[in-house]
Write a protein that holds these residues in place. Structure first.
Motif, PDB file in Angstrom:
ATOM      1  N   GLN A  49      33.886  23.561  56.348  1.00 20.67           N
ATOM      2  CA  GLN A  49      35.232  24.002  56.396  1.00 20.67           C
ATOM      3  C   GLN A  49      36.001  24.427  55.493  1.00 20.67           C
ATOM      4  OE1 GLN A  49      36.662  24.183  60.046  1.00 20.67           O
ATOM      5  NE2 GLN A  49      34.478  23.756  60.326  1.00 20.67           N
ATOM      6  N   GLY A  50      35.623  24.185  54.341  1.00 19.75           N
ATOM      7  CA  GLY A  50      36.284  24.294  53.017  1.00 19.75           C
ATOM      8  C   GLY A  50      35.698  23.827  51.809  1.00 19.75           C
ATOM      9  N   VAL A  51      36.177  24.538  50.655  1.00 18.06           N
ATOM     10  CA  VAL A  51      35.661  23.731  49.302  1.00 18.06           C
ATOM     11  C   VAL A  51      36.728  23.808  48.322  1.00 18.06           C
ATOM     12  CG1 VAL A  51      33.673  24.114  47.464  1.00 18.06           C
ATOM     13  CG2 VAL A  51      33.176  24.765  49.562  1.00 18.06           C
ATOM     14  N   SER A  52      37.016  22.696  48.048  1.00 19.94           N
ATOM     15  CA  SER A  52      38.247  22.810  46.983  1.00 19.94           C
ATOM     16  C   SER A  52      37.840  22.041  45.588  1.00 19.94           C
ATOM     17  CB  SER A  52      39.505  21.812  47.518  1.00 19.94           C
ATOM     18  OG  SER A  52      38.991  20.588  47.883  1.00 19.94           O
ATOM     19  N   ASP A  53      38.754  22.365  44.421  1.00 20.41           N
ATOM     20  CA  ASP A  53      38.409  21.868  43.402  1.00 20.41           C
ATOM     21  C   ASP A  53      37.159  22.072  42.730  1.00 20.41           C
ATOM     22  OD1 ASP A  53      41.100  20.290  43.406  1.00 20.41           O
ATOM     23  OD2 ASP A  53      40.077  18.679  44.806  1.00 20.41           O
ATOM     24  N   ILE A  54      36.794  23.358  42.811  1.00 19.92           N
ATOM     25  CA  ILE A  54      35.639  23.997  42.239  1.00 19.92           C
ATOM     26  C   ILE A  54      35.793  24.287  40.819  1.00 19.92           C
ATOM     27  CG2 ILE A  54      33.732  25.532  42.362  1.00 19.92           C
ATOM     28  CD1 ILE A  54      35.064  26.598  45.435  1.00 19.92           C
ATOM     29  N   LYS A  55      34.830  23.304  40.220  1.00 20.36           N
ATOM     30  CA  LYS A  55      34.906  23.803  38.715  1.00 20.36           C
ATOM     31  C   LYS A  55      33.262  24.078  38.205  1.00 20.36           C
ATOM     32  CE  LYS A  55      38.754  21.075  37.175  1.00 20.36           C
ATOM     33  NZ  LYS A  55      39.414  20.961  38.449  1.00 20.36           N
ATOM     34  N   ASN A  69      31.354  24.282  34.804  1.00 20.18           N
ATOM     35  CA  ASN A  69      31.409  24.041  33.507  1.00 20.18           C
ATOM     36  C   ASN A  69      32.821  23.905  32.959  1.00 20.18           C
ATOM     37  OD1 ASN A  69      28.563  23.469  33.435  1.00 20.18           O
ATOM     38  ND2 ASN A  69      28.558  25.030  31.836  1.00 20.18           N
ATOM     39  N   GLY A  70      33.639  23.416  33.837  1.00 21.49           N
ATOM     40  CA  GLY A  70      35.208  23.222  33.504  1.00 21.49           C
ATOM     41  C   GLY A  70      36.191  24.551  33.845  1.00 21.49           C
ATOM     42  N   ILE A  71      35.484  25.395  34.275  1.00 20.85           N
ATOM     43  CA  ILE A  71      36.133  26.685  34.734  1.00 20.85           C
ATOM     44  C   ILE A  71      36.468  26.402  36.148  1.00 20.85           C
ATOM     45  CG2 ILE A  71      36.268  29.187  35.083  1.00 20.85           C
ATOM     46  CD1 ILE A  71      34.071  29.468  33.014  1.00 20.85           C
ATOM     47  N   ASP A  72      38.034  26.547  36.267  1.00 21.36           N
ATOM     48  CA  ASP A  72      38.457  26.248  37.485  1.00 21.36           C
ATOM     49  C   ASP A  72      38.455  27.498  38.527  1.00 21.36           C
ATOM     50  OD1 ASP A  72      40.393  25.858  39.932  1.00 21.36           O
ATOM     51  OD2 ASP A  72      41.485  24.421  38.713  1.00 21.36           O
ATOM     52  N   VAL A  73      37.218  27.635  39.444  1.00 17.66           N
ATOM     53  CA  VAL A  73      37.100  28.678  40.246  1.00 17.66           C
ATOM     54  C   VAL A  73      38.132  28.802  41.371  1.00 17.66           C
ATOM     55  CG1 VAL A  73      35.561  29.756  42.120  1.00 17.66           C
ATOM     56  CG2 VAL A  73      34.465  28.566  39.732  1.00 17.66           C
ATOM     57  N   GLU A  74      38.646  27.948  41.823  1.00 18.55           N
ATOM     58  CA  GLU A  74      39.751  27.980  42.698  1.00 18.55           C
ATOM     59  C   GLU A  74      40.780  28.637  42.629  1.00 18.55           C
ATOM     60  OE1 GLU A  74      41.882  25.175  46.175  1.00 18.55           O
ATOM     61  OE2 GLU A  74      40.755  24.109  44.634  1.00 18.55           O
ATOM     62  N   GLU A  75      41.350  28.524  41.148  1.00 19.31           N
ATOM     63  CA  GLU A  75      42.633  29.006  40.670  1.00 19.31           C
ATOM     64  C   GLU A  75      42.034  30.517  40.299  1.00 19.31           C
ATOM     65  OE1 GLU A  75      44.737  30.726  37.633  1.00 19.31           O
ATOM     66  OE2 GLU A  75      42.627  30.142  37.146  1.00 19.31           O
ATOM     67  N   ARG A  76      41.051  30.919  39.932  1.00 21.31           N
ATOM     68  CA  ARG A  76      40.661  32.221  39.813  1.00 21.31           C
ATOM     69  C   ARG A  76      40.604  33.017  41.184  1.00 21.31           C
ATOM     70  NH1 ARG A  76      38.013  33.197  34.804  1.00 21.31           N
ATOM     71  NH2 ARG A  76      38.779  31.688  33.401  1.00 21.31           N
ATOM     72  N   ILE A  77      40.145  32.428  42.355  1.00 25.58           N
ATOM     73  CA  ILE A  77      40.340  33.142  43.608  1.00 25.58           C
ATOM     74  C   ILE A  77      41.804  33.370  44.199  1.00 25.58           C
ATOM     75  CG2 ILE A  77      39.693  32.885  46.124  1.00 25.58           C
ATOM     76  CD1 ILE A  77      37.237  31.424  45.026  1.00 25.58           C
ATOM     77  N   GLN A  78      42.402  32.228  43.958  1.00 21.89           N
ATOM     78  CA  GLN A  78      43.910  32.254  44.300  1.00 21.89           C
ATOM     79  C   GLN A  78      44.740  33.254  43.526  1.00 21.89           C
ATOM     80  OE1 GLN A  78      45.326  28.241  43.939  1.00 21.89           O
ATOM     81  NE2 GLN A  78      44.384  27.569  46.019  1.00 21.89           N
ATOM     82  N   ALA A  79      44.374  33.513  42.433  1.00 22.45           N
ATOM     83  CA  ALA A  79      45.243  34.414  41.576  1.00 22.45           C
ATOM     84  C   ALA A  79      44.345  35.983  41.529  1.00 22.45           C
ATOM     85  CB  ALA A  79      45.151  33.957  40.058  1.00 22.45           C
ATOM     86  N   ARG A  80      43.200  36.023  42.173  1.00 18.90           N
ATOM     87  CA  ARG A  80      42.449  37.048  42.466  1.00 18.90           C
ATOM     88  C   ARG A  80      42.114  37.619  41.001  1.00 18.90           C
ATOM     89  NH1 ARG A  80      41.567  39.349  47.066  1.00 18.90           N
ATOM     90  NH2 ARG A  80      42.723  38.872  48.966  1.00 18.90           N
ATOM     91  N   ARG A  81      41.720  36.861  40.237  1.00 13.27           N
ATOM     92  CA  ARG A  81      41.437  36.962  38.889  1.00 13.27           C
ATOM     93  C   ARG A  81      39.961  36.610  38.660  1.00 13.27           C
ATOM     94  NH1 ARG A  81      42.000  34.140  33.643  1.00 13.27           N
ATOM     95  NH2 ARG A  81      42.972  32.559  34.746  1.00 13.27           N
ATOM     96  N   GLY A  82      39.123  37.797  38.382  1.00 16.16           N
ATOM     97  CA  GLY A  82      37.633  37.375  38.254  1.00 16.16           C
ATOM     98  C   GLY A  82      37.263  36.923  36.878  1.00 16.16           C
TER      99      GLY A  82
END
Length: 202
Positions: free
Chosen positions: A37-43, A45-58
């Motif tokens: 149903q969802g994946v949250s708090d994805i990191k 090696n310490g890089i916050d993937v969720e924040e990148r997706i939300q900000a649409r920053r690759g």
């Protein structure tokens, strides 16, 4: 003496009944439908993937190279919380659960095996929605006993783009289940279905 024998018989009946119920639960969870149903708090090696997706920053080229090096050197670590929904096919009274002592997983990208790993911790699944905090090392999937870079290359390309990658990936799991006779690994991988929103976006 008769009283002692009667107590022993009652204990044996109770143990047999417990084992029977546990066997039924194992069968039910083996035949269940699993949906992510969802994946949250994805990191990564310490890089916050969720924040990148939300900000649409690759990912930058430097970060992509760093992640590739980490995967090929078996030093990539992923942590996240999985929202895994379990739908049992048969209905029964009372709470039902399944204890998993180890969970192998396989990530496919557009049908190509990309990454794999093993979660070495105990997880308890219940019918309905399960929120599972996990941490796992990540390695390359193999083809003919050799590391396969096809799926990984596709994944890195998608991560470098400013788009949602969920419709491109498929997760498969192979649990090791705790049973009365010891831990037993599932003979095959179980495909985890995607959320309706992700499927509709394809």
């Amino acid at each position: 003496m008769k009283k002692i024998i009667r107590i022993k018989l009652l204990l044996l009946v109770a143990v047999a009944g417990f084992s029977c119920r546990q066997a039924q639960d194992i069968k039910a969870f083996t035949e269940a439908t699993y949906s992510l149903q969802g994946v949250s708090d994805i990191k990564l090696n310490g890089i916050d993937v969720e924040e990148r997706i939300q900000a649409r920053r690759g990912f930058s080229l430097q970060e992509q190279d760093s992640l590739l090096t980490a995967v090929t050197s078996n030093s990539l670590q992923v942590s996240s919380t999985l929202a895994l929904h379990v739908a049992l096919q048969d209905q029964a009274e009372g709470e039902r659960n399944l204890t998993i002592t180890k969970l192998k997983w396989l990530l496919l990208v557009d049908g190509d095996e990309a990454l794999t790993g093993t979660i070495e911790e105990t997880l308890v699944l219940q019918e309905g929605l399960n929120l599972l905090p996990i941490e796992t090392p990540v390695g390359l999937a193999e083809a003919d006993s050799q590391p396969s870079y096809t799926g990984l290359s596709r994944l890195i390309t998608l991560l470098g783009q400013r788009s949602d990658i969920r419709q491109h990936v498929t997760l498969k799991i192979k649990p090791t289940i705790q049973t009365p006779v010891g831990n037993i690994e599932s003979p095959t991988f179980i495909t985890v279905t995607k959320p309706a929103a992700a499927v509709a976006a394809r």
